[in-house]
Scaffold this motif. Structure first.
Motif, short mmCIF file in Angstrom:
data_model
loop_
_atom_site.label_atom_id
_atom_site.label_comp_id
_atom_site.label_asym_id
_atom_site.label_seq_id
_atom_site.Cartn_x
_atom_site.Cartn_y
_atom_site.Cartn_z
N GLN A 155 -7.63 13.72 -2.78
CA GLN A 155 -8.15 13.49 -2.94
C GLN A 155 -8.51 12.15 -2.81
N ALA A 156 -7.13 11.32 -2.99
CA ALA A 156 -7.46 9.81 -2.93
C ALA A 156 -7.38 9.55 -1.34
N GLY A 157 -7.53 10.84 -0.32
CA GLY A 157 -8.19 10.11 0.59
C GLY A 157 -7.00 10.19 1.85
N PHE A 158 -6.18 10.83 1.45
CA PHE A 158 -4.75 10.59 2.73
C PHE A 158 -4.93 12.27 3.11
N ARG A 159 -4.26 12.00 4.27
CA ARG A 159 -4.02 13.60 5.89
C ARG A 159 -2.64 13.41 5.68
N ARG A 160 -2.44 14.45 5.91
CA ARG A 160 -1.19 15.15 6.49
C ARG A 160 0.02 15.34 5.00
N VAL A 161 -0.43 15.80 3.92
CA VAL A 161 -0.24 15.21 2.90
C VAL A 161 1.11 16.29 2.17
N SER A 162 2.18 15.67 2.70
CA SER A 162 3.51 16.60 2.75
C SER A 162 4.75 16.38 1.20
N PHE A 163 5.32 17.03 0.75
CA PHE A 163 6.10 16.69 0.00
C PHE A 163 7.79 17.17 0.19
N THR A 164 9.13 16.62 0.16
CA THR A 164 9.94 17.32 0.79
C THR A 164 10.94 17.02 -1.21
N PRO A 165 11.54 18.40 -1.01
CA PRO A 165 12.17 18.35 -2.37
C PRO A 165 13.21 18.13 -2.16
N MET A 166 14.39 17.47 -3.20
CA MET A 166 15.46 16.92 -2.86
C MET A 166 16.62 16.65 -4.47
N THR A 167 17.46 17.39 -3.69
CA THR A 167 18.73 17.67 -5.45
C THR A 167 17.87 18.52 -5.73
N GLY A 168 18.02 19.74 -5.40
CA GLY A 168 17.73 21.01 -6.26
C GLY A 168 16.16 20.74 -6.95
N GLY A 169 15.16 19.71 -6.68
CA GLY A 169 14.47 19.33 -6.67
C GLY A 169 14.24 18.32 -8.20
N VAL A 170 15.42 17.64 -7.88
CA VAL A 170 14.94 16.86 -9.22
C VAL A 170 14.13 15.43 -9.10
N VAL A 171 14.35 15.30 -7.98
CA VAL A 171 13.03 14.35 -7.32
C VAL A 171 12.23 15.30 -6.27
N ALA A 172 11.02 14.34 -5.49
CA ALA A 172 9.88 14.97 -4.14
C ALA A 172 10.04 13.42 -3.98
N LEU A 173 10.51 13.33 -2.17
CA LEU A 173 9.22 12.44 -1.52
C LEU A 173 8.25 13.24 -1.08
N HIS A 174 7.09 12.39 -1.44
CA HIS A 174 6.10 12.70 -1.48
C HIS A 174 5.68 11.73 0.18
N SER A 175 4.77 12.15 1.15
CA SER A 175 3.83 11.03 1.92
C SER A 175 2.39 11.22 2.16
N GLY A 176 2.23 10.89 2.43
CA GLY A 176 0.50 10.61 2.78
C GLY A 176 -0.15 10.02 4.19
N TRP A 177 -0.29 10.03 5.08
CA TRP A 177 -1.48 9.08 5.91
C TRP A 177 -2.74 8.34 6.04
N ARG A 178 -2.83 6.87 5.87
CA ARG A 178 -4.52 7.26 5.88
C ARG A 178 -4.25 6.79 7.59
N LEU A 179 -6.00 8.31 7.74
CA LEU A 179 -5.83 8.35 9.43
C LEU A 179 -7.33 8.04 9.25
#
Ligand SMILES: C[S@@+](CC[C@H](N)C(=O)[O-])C[C@H]1O[C@@H](n2cnc3c(N)ncnc32)[C@H](O)[C@@H]1O
Length: 253
Positions: A229-253
């Protein structure tokens, strides 16, 4: 009729939206000097691996090509130091954090480690950045976004200051989705972390807030929606350590 005051969460407490930042600032003023030690103790050193995964995702140039990274809520500079260590000679990091105590620990450490020419520490609010539009190649935020009262504003600002083709990466505590681990994690979070926090920093409440704020943070799918909703595209996330943390990613295209 008086307008209803906007409210939000500070851990499990419901507080006026306008009060949250002050409460968060008190937490980090109180723990700044022991913050990095506590990260190691609380995560058993795992935060280092999570931050390394974030830095790998940045895909830093190894050449002297200029590369400008903004590390929001960058605190004591832990991510920034990893970035300049991994990047080429053209890599520069701006650490932006609202808390002067966290920044001064980081600035001192940058001098000790010889990184002060590559890393700049600036006080600022992630909700209202003073940087020009499209000025950074990458924007990162590690364990910071859940402390920001108006998450949507911070995401919009991150999008605004990114160059076209730039990437936003956000490391944050997430939702544990492995049944046995979930129960263990719950026990550990509420019984061990506040006690260790009290022993090391003298501030049990700061670490009680920390574990509660993790539980109140949106589920990764919902947070990914906010990033979109903030305008990022190709948004994805990768859970790590069973979901304790997640790495979220988005691109400004
Ligand atoms: C848990 S620490 C994370 C520090 C660092 N990123 C790390 O991973 O070691 C959260 C940081 O968010 C900062 N913070 C909270 N609200 C902020 C805001 N509105 N703008 C910028 N920084 C903020 C705090 O001052 C604190 O340094």
């Amino acid at each position: 009729m008086a307008a209803r005051q906007q409210e939000t969460h500070f851990g499990y407490e419901t507080v006026p939206l306008a009060d949250k930042q002050g409460l968060v600032d008190d937490v980090f003023h109180s723990v700044a000097r022991r913050y990095d030690l506590m990260n190691d103790l609380m995560s058993g050193g795992l935060h280092r691996a999570w931050k390394d995964a974030l830095v790998t995702a940045v895909n830093l140039p190894k050449s002297d090509r200029p590369f400008a990274l903004l590390d929001l809520a960058g605190g004591t500079g832990d991510v920034a130091f990893r970035v300049v260590e991994a990047g080429g000679p053209g890599t520069r990091v701006t650490v932006c954090d609202i808390n002067a105590d966290m920044l001064s620990v980081g600035a001192k450490r940058a001098v000790e480690r010889g990184f002060d020419q590559m890393v700049t520490f600036k006080q600022g609010n992630a909700e209202e950045l003073s940087y020009p539009d499209r000025s950074f190649d990458c924007v990162t935020i590690a364990f910071g976004i859940r402390n920001v009262p108006r998450i949507e504003r911070a995401l919009e600002q991150a999008h605004r200051v990114l160059k076209i083709g730039g990437r936003f990466l956000c490391l944050e505590f997430s939702s544990v989705d492995v049944p046995g681990l979930a129960a263990l994690y719950e026990l550990y979070s509420f019984n061990v972390i506040p006690r260790v926090g009290e022993a090391v920093t003298g501030d049990r409440e700061a670490y009680q807030y920390l574990v509660e704020s993790i539980r109140k943070f949106p589920k990764p799918q919902a947070f990914a929606k906010l990033i979109e909703q903030a305008g990022f595209r190709r948004v994805s996330f990768t859970p790590m350590t069973g979901g304790v943390v997640a790495l979220h990613s988005g691109w400004r295209l």
